[in-house]
Motif scaffolding. Structure first.
Motif, PDB file in Angstrom:
ATOM      1  N   TYR A  86      -5.964  -0.139   6.477  1.00 36.79           N
ATOM      2  CA  TYR A  86      -6.213  -0.727   5.159  1.00 36.79           C
ATOM      3  C   TYR A  86      -7.006  -2.022   5.282  1.00 36.79           C
ATOM      4  O   TYR A  86      -6.673  -2.903   6.079  1.00 36.79           O
ATOM      5  CB  TYR A  86      -4.892  -0.987   4.441  1.00 36.79           C
ATOM      6  CG  TYR A  86      -4.333   0.249   3.772  1.00 36.79           C
ATOM      7  CD1 TYR A  86      -4.673   0.564   2.454  1.00 36.79           C
ATOM      8  CD2 TYR A  86      -3.496   1.117   4.464  1.00 36.79           C
ATOM      9  CE1 TYR A  86      -4.195   1.707   1.845  1.00 36.79           C
ATOM     10  CE2 TYR A  86      -3.006   2.262   3.859  1.00 36.79           C
ATOM     11  CZ  TYR A  86      -3.355   2.550   2.549  1.00 36.79           C
ATOM     12  OH  TYR A  86      -2.881   3.694   1.957  1.00 36.79           O
ATOM     13  N   PHE A 141       0.830  -1.202   0.000  1.00 35.81           N
ATOM     14  CA  PHE A 141       0.000   0.000   0.000  1.00 35.81           C
ATOM     15  C   PHE A 141       0.867   1.254   0.000  1.00 35.81           C
ATOM     16  O   PHE A 141       2.015   1.232   0.450  1.00 35.81           O
ATOM     17  CB  PHE A 141      -0.926   0.007   1.216  1.00 35.81           C
ATOM     18  CG  PHE A 141      -1.916  -1.121   1.248  1.00 35.81           C
ATOM     19  CD1 PHE A 141      -2.873  -1.245   0.253  1.00 35.81           C
ATOM     20  CD2 PHE A 141      -1.894  -2.063   2.261  1.00 35.81           C
ATOM     21  CE1 PHE A 141      -3.800  -2.282   0.268  1.00 35.81           C
ATOM     22  CE2 PHE A 141      -2.810  -3.102   2.295  1.00 35.81           C
ATOM     23  CZ  PHE A 141      -3.759  -3.218   1.290  1.00 35.81           C
ATOM     24  N   ASP A 165      -8.626  -2.983  -0.416  1.00 32.89           N
ATOM     25  CA  ASP A 165      -8.166  -1.670  -0.832  1.00 32.89           C
ATOM     26  C   ASP A 165      -7.157  -1.786  -1.967  1.00 32.89           C
ATOM     27  O   ASP A 165      -6.465  -2.802  -2.108  1.00 32.89           O
ATOM     28  CB  ASP A 165      -7.548  -0.918   0.350  1.00 32.89           C
ATOM     29  CG  ASP A 165      -8.601  -0.340   1.279  1.00 32.89           C
ATOM     30  OD1 ASP A 165      -9.679   0.029   0.800  1.00 32.89           O
ATOM     31  OD2 ASP A 165      -8.340  -0.275   2.506  1.00 32.89           O
TER      32      ASP A 165
END
Length: 299
Positions: free
Chosen positions: A114, A106, A118
């Motif tokens: 998260y 991420f 996502d």
């Protein structure tokens, strides 16, 4: 006796899996690098058949985040090509795969933890290589669980806790990044979670698959984590350096780090009934194990 194959057996997580008291009789087979070429799907498949392993936990990885920026081929070989070969072998042998990944897939731009669904958007080579490994594992072996974790620490090797305890003996003052947020994860507790997933997938062909997040309960920053480590060390007579809180921008590194590495573990709890203990509760045992294992003052 249930046989489980573990790759990366000499690493932090692999070591935790090997010393784990599994909830039922399990033989862990963890071939060394010179014993098995993990990039050779046929060789790995043959190893699975020869050992009778009923699941694979892939804890092998290239984890040198900064060095990966200049060693891209090595990072992608270990973190993408090898997982692809292991996934091919697992599919061929008809055994489930549990593949360990990272919060660094991420970009850290969200203001909340998260979720598993996502958007993946790595900001460094290491994260990109791990994202590629996730895709390979899921595409090649549908009966797989990709388990992302964060800020892994253990008594073994080099990690944040062992480094902080060593630096406490070497420097009277330390500058620690205070604007990166995440969830430290105790390797022994993650190993127990992975074992639970593996055994469930062995017993139940319909066990949940896909992406999961596993991290110890409790959010913090590197600065506050360091302070907690030094407080535990002080209880055992260790030194406590002065700490200066700094921003990520004040500590440039070859690889960019996400400011938010917090992972929501809701799906793991919902689908497998698994949650990891709070890291603050487990920190005394971890610090004690590190200090009992070896002196950190250069002696």
């Amino acid at each position: 006796m249930t046989v489980v194959m573990v790759t990366g057996g000499s690493g932090q997580l692999g070591g935790a899996l090997r010393r784990l008291s599994w909830p039922r009789p399990v033989e862990v087979v963890a071939p060394l690098r010179d014993e098995l070429d993990l990039a050779d799907a046929d060789a790995v498949s043959g190893y699975l058949l020869a050992t009778g392993a009923r699941a694979v936990i892939n804890a092998a990885a290239y984890t040198a985040v900064d060095r990966a920026e200049s060693e891209q081929a090595a990072a992608f070989h270990a973190n993408a090509q090898i997982p692809a070969a292991i996934a091919e072998a697992a599919r061929s042998a008809d055994v489930p795969l549990i593949h360990v990944s990272t919060d660094y897939v991420f970009d850290g731009g969200l203001a909340r933890p998260y979720e598993v669904g996502d958007v993946v958007a790595p900001i460094n080579v290491y994260g990109a290589s791990k994202a590629a490994g996730e895709l390979a594992a899921r595409a090649i072996q549908p009966r797989s669980a990709v388990v992302r974790t964060s800020w892994l620490v253990s008594p073994d090797g080099r990690n944040f806790v062992t480094t902080m305890l060593r630096l406490a003996h070497e420097r009277p003052r330390l500058r620690i990044v205070a604007d990166q947020h995440g969830r430290p994860t105790i390797a022994d507790d993650l190993a127990k979670a992975l074992a639970g997933i593996a055994l469930r997938m062995i017993d139940d062909p319909e066990a949940p698959t896909g992406v999961f997040h596993a991290a110890s309960e409790g959010e913090t920053t590197w600065f506050d984590f360091a302070a907690a480590v030094f407080a535990e060390g002080a209880l055992r007579g260790g030194p406590v350096p002065e700490l200066d809180a700094i921003a990520t921008a004040d500590y440039p590194t070859p690889a960019r780090r996400p400011l938010n590495s917090r992972l929501s573990t809701a799906r793991l709890t919902r689908d497998y009934g698994i949650s990891l203990p709070p890291w603050r509760e487990r920190l005394p045992d971890l610090v004690g194990a590190i200090l009992d294992r070896a002196p950190l003052n250069g002696a």
